[in-house]
Design a protein around this motif. Structure first.
Motif, PDB file in Angstrom:
ATOM      1  N   TRP A  17       5.575 -13.353   4.251  1.00  0.00           N
ATOM      2  CA  TRP A  17       5.471 -12.097   4.993  1.00  0.00           C
ATOM      3  C   TRP A  17       6.771 -11.893   5.761  1.00  0.00           C
ATOM      4  CZ3 TRP A  17       1.002  -8.900   5.514  1.00  0.00           C
ATOM      5  CH2 TRP A  17      -0.151  -9.396   4.886  1.00  0.00           C
TER       6      TRP A  17
ATOM      7  N   TYR B 280       9.244  -7.866  10.325  1.00  0.00           N
ATOM      8  CA  TYR B 280       9.800  -6.518  10.283  1.00  0.00           C
ATOM      9  C   TYR B 280       9.481  -5.794  11.588  1.00  0.00           C
ATOM     10  CZ  TYR B 280      12.351  -3.703   6.978  1.00  0.00           C
ATOM     11  OH  TYR B 280      13.360  -3.071   6.310  1.00  0.00           O
TER      12      TYR B 280
ATOM     13  N   ARG C  60       5.859  -4.254  12.778  1.00  0.00           N
ATOM     14  CA  ARG C  60       4.785  -4.578  11.821  1.00  0.00           C
ATOM     15  C   ARG C  60       3.431  -4.724  12.501  1.00  0.00           C
ATOM     16  NH1 ARG C  60       4.875 -10.061   8.426  1.00  0.00           N
ATOM     17  NH2 ARG C  60       3.240 -10.613   9.920  1.00  0.00           N
TER      18      ARG C  60
ATOM     19  N   GLN D 286      -2.572  -3.770   6.096  1.00  0.00           N
ATOM     20  CA  GLN D 286      -1.487  -4.521   5.476  1.00  0.00           C
ATOM     21  C   GLN D 286      -2.082  -5.710   4.721  1.00  0.00           C
ATOM     22  OE1 GLN D 286       2.358  -5.080   7.655  1.00  0.00           O
ATOM     23  NE2 GLN D 286       1.137  -4.499   9.441  1.00  0.00           N
TER      24      GLN D 286
ATOM     25  N   ILE E 224       8.410  -0.139  11.083  1.00  0.00           N
ATOM     26  CA  ILE E 224       7.022   0.244  10.851  1.00  0.00           C
ATOM     27  C   ILE E 224       6.476   0.834  12.142  1.00  0.00           C
ATOM     28  CG2 ILE E 224       4.722  -0.586  10.188  1.00  0.00           C
ATOM     29  CD1 ILE E 224       6.113  -2.889   8.728  1.00  0.00           C
TER      30      ILE E 224
ATOM     31  N   TRP F 225       2.543  -5.923   0.626  1.00  0.00           N
ATOM     32  CA  TRP F 225       3.750  -6.746   0.600  1.00  0.00           C
ATOM     33  C   TRP F 225       3.748  -7.600  -0.667  1.00  0.00           C
ATOM     34  CZ3 TRP F 225       7.427  -5.940   4.267  1.00  0.00           C
ATOM     35  CH2 TRP F 225       7.039  -5.297   5.434  1.00  0.00           C
TER      36      TRP F 225
END
Length: 389
Positions: A156, A159, A162, A169, A278, A298
């Protein structure tokens, strides 16, 4: 503490290949009481430990829509070819059945579920033993073949923002079916085979947007033997230098299958540069715009499951583990298969054979030394002598 010559950790394709070659070279299952010919030295022993509840390795967890017609080529396990393949059968069910039959026919008696917590040295001797600790007991081994794969370590990326996303997700490892996304806008992140395959599948039921860090390298034809060899050699060179391994597909590129050609014609494979952040209801685009989204998938790959080897301190300054073939360069008692260049289905089978050959050579040299120091004893130490040593 149960003594054994070789412990194989993991019973996916690579682990089963190693077990097959151990059998072929005369190793017998530990604890069975099997012995060599009268007057011959004790038979070497092996054991296979697996964390899964049943046969199949990572294939047990693949999404049902991944059919045998669409998976990358699956190499036969050594010694026993695959049964007839129905191209429409889910790969998870077919390969689980194939692996189960393989274990039964060879009498591998894989111990499962057994999750290895740690492997560490029992003493400071380079020819000493390794202790394999699990909730179901501990084993003392002269060598370890690690074949734990990557499926349990989905990657993962970290980011910005996130944790703020209000939608769903998930990683490819958690994917079940495109049907659960119907009516939602799905962002797919990643440039590998899983990313484009699931992008095609999901886009047939709902709207999608595809993001990657860079444009994938596309190929219009498959690979000949030389191209495959060259690609694996590039990955192998990285691990020889002690760098973290790249996936083989990152070197080979992606093949434009008929399904992906159709997806491209539908406009699905329009690649966008990675978003910069995000936000709760979507992502901030590289050009400053905003894209609303309900789901972020992802497809960012996996990392090798090696945490249980941490007590051995195998990683070097480059962040990876320096390898000499399948053998850890700094620890000849440990071989990694299904790692780096052997992470492909074909490479895993070759690696199983190479690991067993290397371990057999090492054990033979050790046994010669024991015999030279104790000429009146057996030509190789029995389990009790090995433990005392």
């Amino acid at each position: 503490m149960l003594p054994v010559d070789v412990v194989v950790i993991g019973a996916g394709q690579a682990g089963l290949s190693a077990a097959y070659h151990l059998q072929r070279r005369g190793f017998v299952l530990a604890g069975t009481g099997a012995a060599g010919e009268p007057g011959a030295p004790p038979a070497r022993t092996y054991l296979v430990l697996d964390a899964e509840d049943g046969p199949g390795g990572a294939w047990r967890h693949r999404w049902r829509s991944l059919r045998m017609a669409t998976v990358n080529g699956i190499s036969d396990l050594p010694g026993i070819p695959q049964p007839s393949v129905d191209p429409d059968e889910a790969s998870s069910s077919f390969l689980t059945r194939y692996f189960r039959g393989y274990e039964d026919e060879l009498g591998l008696a894989v111990l499962r579920p057994v999750k290895v917590h740690s492997v560490h040295r029992e003493d400071g001797r380079p020819d000493g033993r390794l202790r394999i600790s699990t909730p179901r007991g501990s084993w003392s081994a002269r060598a370890v073949i690690n074949a734990t794969g990557t499926w349990t370590r989905p990657f993962w990326p970290i980011y910005p923002g996130r944790a703020s996303f209000r939608g769903r997700q998930l990683h490819v490892a958690d994917y079940v079916s495109a049907e659960e996304f119907r009516g939602r806008h799905v962002i797919v992140v990643g440039g590998g085979i899983s990313a484009v395959g699931l992008l095609d599948e999901i886009s047939q039921l709902t709207s999608t947007t595809w993001f990657t860090r860079r444009e994938p390298v596309w190929r219009d034809a498959g690979f000949d033997r030389q191209a495959g060899h060259d690609a694996v050699a590039l990955v192998e060179e990285r691990v020889r230098q002690g760098l973290p391994p790249q996936s083989v597909v990152s070197v080979t590129g992606l093949i434009r299958t008929p399904a992906l050609q159709a997806a491209a014609a539908r406009g699905v494979l329009e690649r966008h540069p990675m978003f910069t952040a995000i936000e709760p209801w979507g992502v901030r685009l590289a050009d400053g715009g905003f894209l609303a989204a309900d789901v972020i998938l992802w497809a960012t790959g996996f990392r090798a499951e090696l945490d249980h080897l941490a007590p051995l301190h195998l990683r070097g300054a480059g962040g990876g583990i320096a390898m000499d073939g399948t053998q850890v360069a700094s620890e000849p008692r440990v071989h990694l298969i299904g790692y780096g260049p052997s992470s492909s289905t074909i490479g895993a089978n070759r690696a199983g054979r190479a690991a067993v050959t290397g371990i057999l050579s090492m054990l033979s040299e050790q046994d010669k030394l024991v015999q030279a120091l104790n000429p009146a004893g057996p030509s190789r130490p029995g389990p009790e002598q090995q433990m005392r040593a």
